[in-house]
Design an enzyme around this catalytic site. Structure first.
Site, PDB file in Angstrom:
ATOM      1  N   ASP A 105       1.098   4.569   2.122  1.00 27.24           N
ATOM      2  CA  ASP A 105       1.026   4.904   3.681  1.00 27.24           C
ATOM      3  C   ASP A 105       1.277   6.257   3.208  1.00 27.24           C
ATOM      4  OD1 ASP A 105      -0.014   2.409   4.970  1.00 27.24           O
ATOM      5  OD2 ASP A 105       2.301   1.728   4.905  1.00 27.24           O
ATOM      6  N   ASP A 114       1.007  -1.068  -0.128  1.00 29.56           N
ATOM      7  CA  ASP A 114      -0.324  -0.397  -0.138  1.00 29.56           C
ATOM      8  C   ASP A 114       0.906   0.833  -0.096  1.00 29.56           C
ATOM      9  OD1 ASP A 114      -2.156  -1.719  -0.209  1.00 29.56           O
ATOM     10  OD2 ASP A 114      -2.791  -1.168   2.286  1.00 29.56           O
TER      11      ASP A 114
END
Length: 202
Positions: free
Chosen positions: A133, A131
């Site tokens: 962040d 991901d």
């Protein structure tokens, strides 16, 4: 030295962290002497940091003396860099374009987590499924309607974006704040708790 949560700190080495390091953490700091500032109570002269290892479960909390910090890199210093993996680079570029039109003056942002660590240190810390962040520092209120627009925009990107807002009172989830009404969980040095207004919680 003023260290804020999510800032990346270059350290003098494993010796700065004392003798109680797990073996993997000592090896990790020897190879890449960096830590990330975390939220925790701490006495003057010490900074709470988290040490990363190569495995996801390898995270170690420590306190380091400020004299052991040789460099500090805030997330907002990394927003114009691009990750080595094309999907993450594409997602970060799209995020940058969106935030340029949505954020008020005074708000700053940057990548954190594995992407931020990698960009600050040069040490690979991401994989194709990672991901992005993201941290947005919001000293003034981000209206919930604007937060909802950001959530929708991030959801339409090819990669997953996990965004947190840093308010004067602590950190909150962008997705939680974008919901219509109700308290949100705020993370502070003394633990999480529910608040109705994160900007009045300091």
């Amino acid at each position: 030295m003023t260290a804020r949560p999510h800032d990346l700190l270059r350290l003098t080495g494993a010796a700065a962290l004392g003798d109680a390091l797990p073996a993997w953490a000592a090896t990790s700091v020897a190879a890449c002497p960096w830590g990330v500032v975390r939220r925790a109570p701490h006495p003057p002269g010490l900074v709470p940091v988290g040490i990363r290892g190569p495995e996801r479960w390898q995270r170690h909390a420590a306190l380091v003396p400020t004299r052991a910090v040789t460099r500090s890199v805030p997330p907002e210093a990394l927003g114009d860099r691009r990750p080595r993996l094309p999907p993450l680079a594409e997602t970060l570029s799209a995020v940058a374009l969106r935030l340029a039109t949505e954020l008020d003056a005074g708000a700053t942002w940057g990548p954190v987590g594995g992407v931020g660590f990698e960009l600050a240190t040069g040490q690979p810390a991401t994989h194709p499924g990672s991901d992005l962040d993201l941290l947005i520092r919001t000293p003034r209120r981000l209206e919930r309607t604007r937060a909802a627009r950001l959530v929708a925009a991030f959801a339409a990107l090819p990669g997953t974006v996990d965004c947190r807002l840093e308010t004067p009172g602590g950190g909150i989830s962008l997705i939680e704040w974008a919901r219509a009404g109700g308290p949100v969980m705020i993370r502070t040095d003394h633990g999480p708790h529910l608040v109705n207004d994160p900007w009045a919680a300091s």
